[in-house]
Scaffold this motif. Structure first.
Motif, PDB file in Angstrom:
ATOM      1  N   SER A  72       0.844  -1.184   0.000  1.00 13.22           N
ATOM      2  CA  SER A  72       0.000   0.000   0.000  1.00 13.22           C
ATOM      3  C   SER A  72       0.883   1.239   0.000  1.00 13.22           C
ATOM      4  O   SER A  72       1.936   1.249   0.654  1.00 13.22           O
ATOM      5  N   PRO A  73       0.487   2.303  -0.693  1.00 13.32           N
ATOM      6  CA  PRO A  73       1.254   3.548  -0.623  1.00 13.32           C
ATOM      7  C   PRO A  73       1.427   4.061   0.792  1.00 13.32           C
ATOM      8  O   PRO A  73       2.430   4.721   1.100  1.00 13.32           O
ATOM      9  N   LEU A  74       0.482   3.766   1.679  1.00 10.88           N
ATOM     10  CA  LEU A  74       0.576   4.239   3.059  1.00 10.88           C
ATOM     11  C   LEU A  74       1.860   3.792   3.741  1.00 10.88           C
ATOM     12  O   LEU A  74       2.333   4.430   4.686  1.00 10.88           O
ATOM     13  N   GLN A  75       2.454   2.697   3.269  1.00 10.09           N
ATOM     14  CA  GLN A  75       3.643   2.174   3.933  1.00 10.09           C
ATOM     15  C   GLN A  75       4.837   3.117   3.814  1.00 10.09           C
ATOM     16  O   GLN A  75       5.757   3.055   4.626  1.00 10.09           O
ATOM     17  N   VAL A  76       4.821   3.995   2.821  1.00 10.23           N
ATOM     18  CA  VAL A  76       5.881   4.994   2.688  1.00 10.23           C
ATOM     19  C   VAL A  76       5.886   5.948   3.881  1.00 10.23           C
ATOM     20  O   VAL A  76       6.913   6.526   4.225  1.00 10.23           O
ATOM     21  N   GLU A  99      -7.775  11.871   1.939  1.00 11.31           N
ATOM     22  CA  GLU A  99      -6.981  12.403   0.825  1.00 11.31           C
ATOM     23  C   GLU A  99      -5.749  11.538   0.588  1.00 11.31           C
ATOM     24  O   GLU A  99      -5.403  11.237  -0.559  1.00 11.31           O
ATOM     25  N   TRP A 100      -5.066  11.145   1.658  1.00  7.32           N
ATOM     26  CA  TRP A 100      -3.898  10.278   1.509  1.00  7.32           C
ATOM     27  C   TRP A 100      -4.265   8.985   0.787  1.00  7.32           C
ATOM     28  O   TRP A 100      -3.477   8.470  -0.014  1.00  7.32           O
ATOM     29  N   LEU A 101      -5.436   8.449   1.097  1.00  6.36           N
ATOM     30  CA  LEU A 101      -5.839   7.174   0.511  1.00  6.36           C
ATOM     31  C   LEU A 101      -6.068   7.272  -0.987  1.00  6.36           C
ATOM     32  O   LEU A 101      -6.107   6.254  -1.687  1.00  6.36           O
ATOM     33  N   ASP A 102      -6.211   8.475  -1.484  1.00  6.44           N
ATOM     34  CA  ASP A 102      -6.373   8.685  -2.929  1.00  6.44           C
ATOM     35  C   ASP A 102      -5.036   8.881  -3.638  1.00  6.44           C
ATOM     36  O   ASP A 102      -5.000   9.077  -4.854  1.00  6.44           O
ATOM     37  N   MET A 103      -3.928   8.838  -2.894  1.00  6.85           N
ATOM     38  CA  MET A 103      -2.615   9.123  -3.465  1.00  6.85           C
ATOM     39  C   MET A 103      -1.807   7.849  -3.686  1.00  6.85           C
ATOM     40  O   MET A 103      -2.023   6.827  -3.018  1.00  6.85           O
ATOM     41  N   ASP A 104      -0.843   7.929  -4.610  1.00  4.47           N
ATOM     42  CA  ASP A 104       0.072   6.817  -4.816  1.00  4.47           C
ATOM     43  C   ASP A 104       1.342   7.038  -4.001  1.00  4.47           C
ATOM     44  O   ASP A 104       1.528   8.078  -3.356  1.00  4.47           O
ATOM     45  N   THR A 160       6.809  12.397  -2.178  1.00  2.00           N
ATOM     46  CA  THR A 160       7.115  13.805  -2.464  1.00  2.00           C
ATOM     47  C   THR A 160       6.738  14.698  -1.296  1.00  2.00           C
ATOM     48  O   THR A 160       7.460  15.638  -0.951  1.00  2.00           O
ATOM     49  N   ARG A 161       5.622  14.389  -0.655  1.00  2.00           N
ATOM     50  CA  ARG A 161       5.196  15.187   0.495  1.00  2.00           C
ATOM     51  C   ARG A 161       6.156  15.078   1.669  1.00  2.00           C
ATOM     52  O   ARG A 161       6.256  15.985   2.498  1.00  2.00           O
TER      53      ARG A 161
END
Length: 492
Positions: free
Chosen positions: A249-253, A323-328, A334-335
């Motif tokens: 998942s992108p959240l892992q970043v 909003e985060w959940l909509d991001m890759d 980058t954030r």
């Protein structure tokens, strides 16, 4: 191993009358091999309570999750059963004496809060740990969630910081103090205010930690340990990691683990394991429901979804996480590049405080060390024992007046925070009431220690935090996904 299983069983027994306990292993949501467990307690009509644990073994993670759940359950029950009474600080001082209550000005109030000594608050009783003397403090500092308190205005948003549980009070209190010191030490030094101090792990004394670091590197997870501070001569660090391999998942970043401990190796172990746990926990709490169904039985999933109460969630946290959940992963990376992943200086791990020196010491000895460090700066813990007297599990909420907390999320700041920001010339602190800056509420003595009257630029703080808010506050289990579903339904 059998001892840990006995501990897990005792934790389960401690909360069994409060509702249904659901324990779910989450390590299937990640590829690190570290065990991660989520423990939830479901009570009819109440928001679900959740604990997370992690470790090299599954039972270690289960103990951590159930222990965290015990903290929350006993704390919520204590607050419900001890409604306290309403009074003002000035009235308490007049009628009971100056030592009878904690002055709210010592409790890190939000800058610009509508408070003075005549403000009426709801007070409950704790005890000064050293003397055992009873002392009153506002119930908002004892509670852990808004939903625990009766309706009405309040000065702060309650948080879990300072909770502790164990089989003796010394262990529970020491745990709560270390958590408070962790938050105090990093409150204006990481996340949106990350100072970029990277730790060179030149002398890792734990072979299992060293092995895990090598394993993560092989997976393409670039792990960085960073220093928050060494206040009270205690190592306060955090671990982040940019997953350049194959994140599920992108959240892992955005995963992070934090720790403050007298033994630097134990601080690193805890923060690194929590970092790994965070990778699975974030998916298990906020991830796509179809992915969660691969590790969670369908009936448990539906019961937990039914327990979501969005009206008890913080709106800013909900919308920011949605909003985060909509991001890759690239967008989230980058954030974080200029803050979480920043590197401006380096410090050797071998130079950090190491009071325990790897020794196995008792709970009482570690607590005494922490108490001595606090006393050296005229700080004293106030403890509320939340668990029933006959329970083998001891759960507490610890409050240390004078420590910092939640500056960038809720605008709370005390004299030590003002002093730190002033020392580095940070524009968050102003010397005059410019624009919409908010007056920092301090006692006259503390204002002098801070270098004079101060104003906190809350608008600038919000600008700095911006889209990083989920690094500070997260909604409860499945709340963000439920929020997204409602939002999509309203737009269809």
């Amino acid at each position: 191993m059998s001892e840990l299983q006995d501990i897990a069983a005792a934790f389960r027994h401690s909360v069994k009358t409060a509702g249904e306990t659901i324990v779910v292993p989450l390590q299937g949501l990640d590829r690190t091999g570290i065990a991660v467990v989520q423990a939830n307690l479901l009570s009819p009509g109440k928001p679900a309570l959740t604990g997370h644990g992690y470790g090299f073994e599954l039972v270690e993670a289960e103990v951590g999750a159930l222990g965290e759940l015990c903290e929350e359950v006993h704390n919520a029950r204590w607050v419900e059963q001890n409604p306290g009474f309403v009074s003002s600080y000035n009235e308490l001082v007049r009628t009971r004496g100056a030592a009878a209550a904690i002055d709210p000005l010592q409790l890190c109030l939000p800058a610009g809060a509508s408070y003075d000594g005549d403000t009426r608050l709801r007070w409950v009783e704790g005890r000064r740990w050293r003397s055992g003397e009873p002392v009153l403090l506002p119930d908002e500092w004892v509670a852990s969630h808004n939903s625990d308190l009766p309706p009405g205005p309040r000065l702060i948003t309650p948080i879990t910081n300072g909770l502790g549980a164990g089989f003796d009070l010394e262990h529970a209190v020491a745990h709560g103090i270390m958590e408070l010191l962790q938050r105090h030490g990093n409150v204006v030094r990481f996340r949106a205010l990350d100072q970029g101090v990277v730790i060179d792990l030149d002398a890792v004394g734990d072979p299992m930690v060293a092995g895990l670091l090598d394993h993560l590197k092989q997976l393409g997870i670039v792990v960085t340990a960073k220093l928050a501070g060494t206040d009270f001569d205690i190592t306060n660090l955090y671990v982040v990691g940019d997953d350049r391999g194959s994140p599920i998942s992108p959240l892992q970043v955005t995963a992070c683990g934090e720790a403050a401990h007298p033994d630097r190796n134990r601080a690193l172990r805890k923060a690194l394991l929590e970092f790994c746990g965070s990778r699975a926990r974030k998916i298990g709490t906020h991830g796509e429901l179809e992915l969660l169904r691969t590790v969670m039985p369908a009936d448990q999933m539906e019961r937990q979804l039914a327990a979501v109460q969005l009206d008890h969630e913080e709106p800013r946290a909900l919308s920011a996480m949605a909003e985060w959940l909509d991001m890759d992963a690239a967008g989230l990376r980058t954030r974080l590049e200029s803050t979480v992943f920043s590197h401006t200086s380096t410090v050797a791990f071998s130079t950090l405080p190491d009071a325990d020196s790897g020794q196995t010491i008792s709970s009482a000895a570690r607590l005494q060390l922490l108490l001595n460090r606090l006393a050296a700066e005229d700080l004293e813990p106030v403890v509320v024992v939340c668990s029933p007297p006959d329970d083998v599990v001891k759960a507490v909420k610890v409050v240390v007046p004078g420590l910092e907390s939640e500056t960038m999320s809720y605008g709370r700041i005390g004299w030590r925070g003002v002093q730190q920001l002033r020392a580095r010339g940070d524009r968050l602190i102003l010397d005059s009431p410019t624009g919409d800056a908010r007056r920092v509420l301090l006692s006259p003595d503390d204002e002098a220690r801070a270098g004079g009257p101060a104003w906190f630029d809350a608008a600038y703080a919000d600008q700095l935090v911006g889209s990083l808010y989920p690094l500070y506050r997260e909604p409860g289990c499945f709340a963000a996904q439920s929020f997204r579903q409602l939002r999509e339904a309203s737009h269809s």
